[in-house]
Structure formats: structure tokens, C-alpha cells
Enzyme design. Structure first.
Site, PDB file in Angstrom:
ATOM      1  CD  GLU A  97      45.458   8.927  -2.100  1.00  0.00           C
ATOM      2  OE1 GLU A  97      44.328   8.409  -2.806  1.00  0.00           O
ATOM      3  OE2 GLU A  97      45.349  10.177  -1.677  1.00  0.00           O
ATOM      4  CB  CYS A 110      40.319  17.786   1.382  1.00  0.00           C
ATOM      5  SG  CYS A 110      41.934  18.453   1.054  1.00  0.00           S
ATOM      6  CB  CYS A 117      53.120  19.312  -5.051  1.00  0.00           C
ATOM      7  SG  CYS A 117      52.723  20.293  -5.726  1.00  0.00           S
ATOM      8  CB  CYS A 121      56.810  20.427   0.880  1.00  0.00           C
ATOM      9  SG  CYS A 121      55.632  21.955   0.576  1.00  0.00           S
ATOM     10  CB  CYS A 124      54.454  16.860   1.957  1.00  0.00           C
ATOM     11  SG  CYS A 124      52.512  16.467   0.717  1.00  0.00           S
ATOM     12  CB  CYS A 340      46.843  17.521   6.603  1.00  0.00           C
ATOM     13  SG  CYS A 340      45.816  18.714   6.863  1.00  0.00           S
TER      14      CYS A 340
END
Ligand code: SAH
Ligand code: SF4
Length: 371
Positions: A97, A110, A117, A121, A124, A340
Site C-alpha cells: 500500500e 507515503c 515486515c 512491532c 503495528c 500510520c
């Protein structure tokens, strides 16, 4: 050259030298490579027919040998605040995205650097997905080309934030190549001052970045003031702890008037106490910096929530009391999961996280003394 789409080698993501070698093999002069390069990156041409400065015969021969493909757009989601989320399918079943964020005086794009990933985290949604693969330089710069062509107003300043899905310093070479392509005055011509790379704290990557001839702005996702808490929130901290990370920041070369951005996601009852705020000020003492406080964007898949408004403001006040520039970042595009930490390659604005691993065990106990 990137063979990621279709059967022909893709020139999007190639630098000038690579395009020169590719067309030298066709017996063409080097100046043709400059024309092709400018067509791809400066004029955002989408097909060989758009290269009207090349002549019909050459265009025909190029189209038999090379493609100029951007990541395949799946769909977009428009937020009520003007933000737009783009869902791309970079290879079958692999979604990434990008987000377009219009503001009064500038547009911000962005972009993502990986499918998933590996850092994982706790706060997230991207980190809840399995890491699938790195994006190529062409797929990274291709997001900028696609969004710019679709949305951006040429008269407005364009900022690039490398803050989408993925840890950019885990995909160092492709990210740096994409940055060089974005910054090249002959190409997209986006000043490195307008490009910001955000990292969870991969220290060898920060050190490598410090030695580059072309350095973007650096943002560090700090998010905690003790290793105990940071170890739990951002597992990469177990390898490079806060002291090692800040040591690398202190060595990072900064031009005049430039500073490091420290991002601090505020999470209720985890890292938002007044003691945290004072500790944060002490940790960053002497660094040229600004702090972006990001109240956690909550998601059903995260067992965490944002602090109350009064606690957020109190945290900011303490930092300001230490003479630190500290902004509170309000979410953009939250209604379409574009804020975010929300980017997960999901098909619909909400739900559809079926590929996620099971929820983590309750990450934090209510007993704050354990933190
Ligand atoms: N992997 C890089 C860049 C992508 S994350 C990094 O971690 O820095 C971009 C930013 O979003 C980071 O500062 C991260 O701390 C923040 N973020 C992640 N999840 C969030 C959430 N749920 N709410 C608010 N911010 C979040
Ligand atoms: Fe990865 Fe950044 Fe999300 Fe952490 S915050 S999981 S490093 S994308």
C-alpha cells in the site's frame, strides 16, 4: 533491470547507466538513454507511444524488448479528509500500500518498501503480517510515479515519506537506489531534504546511510524510553538497544538546519507516563531533533489503545518544558485504514485480515511496575 511484471525486462527502476547499456546492445546512441530516462521519471510516461521524441521505429523496437511497468493498481480508498490509500498487487497474491496525503502547501506520498515486515512491532498492523519479500527499486519508485501521476498538483511541493509497509533498512540497496532515482535532478527531481526515511532502529543500516553521498532525512521510531519496554514493543531493540541506537544518531551527519525526527507512538499505560516524557528529554539531550508524538491508531488486531487526550497533551507539555520541539501528529485517512501502522494490504477498508497470524498473547500486564 526489474523483470517483475510481464515477460519483458522492466526499465522502471533502472538508472541511466543501466538504460545506456540496455540500449547500447540495440545499437542505439547514449543520448537516447537520456531521453528514455527523462520520459520514465520526469514526464511519467506510461507507454512507449508516449515517447514522441524517439521516432516510431525506435519506439516499436523498444516495445518488443522492454516494458515500462508500474506496480499493478488493485484499488484505491478515498478518505473524507482527502487522503487516498492505494492498494497494489506487486506479484500474484502480494499486496502493498501507498498513501497520498494532500495538505494546503504540499502533498505527501507515503511508500512501502517490503511486502510485510520482519520486525514485528506489537503496535503495528503491518508487523502482524508475515514478511513475504523485499520490493525492488522499480516497485518502490513506481509507487511515487503512480501516485504522482494520479493525484499530485505539479505546483505543490512533494514530500516523500518512506514510512509505509516494511523496514526500509532491511531492504537497503533497493531503497537507496530508489532514493537516488527520486532525487536525481534529471529524473523525478525531489530534493533529498523532502525525502524522509523512517527506521525502527537497524543500527548498521543507519551507519551505512551516514556514509552515503546522498542522505535523506532520518526518522527514528523510538517509541519507548527504557529497553525493557522497547524490547517488548520493537523486537529489533534486543539486537540494538536504545543506547546503541542513540549513539548511531549522535554520529549521524546533519547538514545545517537539518535535524533527526524521533517518532514516539503514545500507547496508553505503556509508554505515556510523565516519567517517560522526562526520560525521553534526557535521552535525546544534545541531539538536533524534533519529536513527533503519534497517538496510537487502534485496530481490533492490536491489544493496545491510545492514551486519553489529557495524557497526550501532558506528555507534550513536559517535552516543551524541556525546550524540545514536539508535535502531536493527528491521523490522516483513519476512516480508510490509511493512518500510520494500519497498512496491511487488506482488500477492504476494514476487516479481511485472514492471513494474519493469531493474535499475540496479552503483551502487557496491567501492573505498570513490570514495565
Ligand atoms: N518500519 C519503519 C517505517 C514504517 S512504520 C519504522 O518502523 O519506522 C512508520 C511509523 O508508523 C513508525 O514511526 C511507527 O512507529 C508508526 N506506527 C506503527 N504502528 C502504529 C500505530 N498503530 N499507530 C500509530 N503509529 C504507528
Ligand atoms: Fe515494521 Fe515499522 Fe511496523 Fe515495526 S512499525 S512492524 S518496523 S513497519
Amino acid at each position: 533491470m526489474q523483470p517483475e511484471t510481464g515477460s519483458l525486462p522492466n526499465l522502471v527502476g533502472s538508472d541511466l547507466n543501466e538504460i545506456e547499456s540496455a540500449i547500447a546492445a540495440m545499437g542505439e546512441a547514449p543520448y537516447r538513454a537520456r531521453q528514455i530516462y527523462a520520459g520514465i521519471y520526469r514526464r511519467c510516461n506510461r507507454s512507449w507511444a508516449d515517447f514522441t521524441d524517439l521516432g516510431k521505429d525506435l519506439r516499436g523496437r523498444l516495445s518488443e524488448r522492454f516494458s515500462i511497468s508500474l506496480p499493478r493498481l488493485d484499488c484505491t480508498f478515498a478518505s473524507g479528509d482527502g487522503t487516498r490509500r492505494y492498494l497494489f498487487e506487486v506479484s500474484p497474491g502480494m499486496k502493498i500500500e501507498s498513501v497520498f496525503i494532500p495538505e494546503e502547501k504540499r502533498d505527501t506520498i507515503c511508500i512501502s518498501t517490503q511486502v510485510g515486515c520482519a520486525v514485528g512491532c506489537l503496535f503495528c498492523v503491518t508487523g502482524r503480517l508475515p514478511m513475504r519479500r523485499d520490493l525492488s527499486a522499480g516497485e518502490i519508485v513506481g509507487q511515487v510515479l503512480a501516485l504522482r501521476a494520479d493525484r499530485s498538483v505539479p505546483s505543490k511541493r512533494l514530500n516523500i515519506v518512506i514510512m509505509g509497509m516494511g523496514e526500509p533498512l532491511h531492504n537497503y540497496d533497493n531503497v537507496m537506489k530508489a532514493i537516488r532515482l527520486m532525487a536525481d535532478p534529471e529524473g523525478l527531481s525531489i530534493s533529498p531534504r523532502r525525502i524522509t526515511l523512517s527506521t525502527s532502529g537497524v543500527v548498521p543500516g543507519i551507519e551505512a546511510l551516514a556514509a552515503e553521498p546522498l542522505i535523506p532525512n532520518l526518522a527514528i521510531s523510538l517509541n519507548a524510553t527504557t529497553d525493557e519496554v522497547r524490547d517488548q514493543l520493537i523486537p529489533v531493540n534486543r539486537k540494538w538497544n536504545i543506547a546503541a541506537l542513540l549513539e548511531a544518531c549522535r554520529r549521524f551527519p546533519l547538514e545545517k538546519r537539518r535535524r533527526i525526527t524521533f517518532e514516539y507512538v503514545l500507547i496508553d499505560d505503556v509508554n505515556d507516563s510523565p516519567e517517560d516524557a522526562h526520560r525521553l528529554a534526557a535521552l535525546l539531550k544534545g541531539l538536533k531533533k524534533k519529536i513527533n508524538l503519534i497517538p496510537l491508531n487502534a485496530d481490533p488486531w492490536l491489544r493496545l489503545k491510545a492514551p486519553s487526550e489529557s495524557r497526550i497533551l501532558a506528555f507534550q507539555e513536559i517535552l516543551i518544558g524541556h525546550s524540545i520541539t514536539a508535535y502531536i501528529r493527528r491521523p490522516r485517512g483513519a476512516d480508510v485504514s490509511a493512518a500510520c501502522g494500519m497498512l496491511a494490504g487488506r482488500e477492504h477498508a476494514r476487516g479481511d485480515l485472514v492471513h494474519l497470524p493469531p493474535r499475540p498473547a496479552k503483551p502487557f500486564t496491567a501492573d505498570r511496575s513490570r514495565l
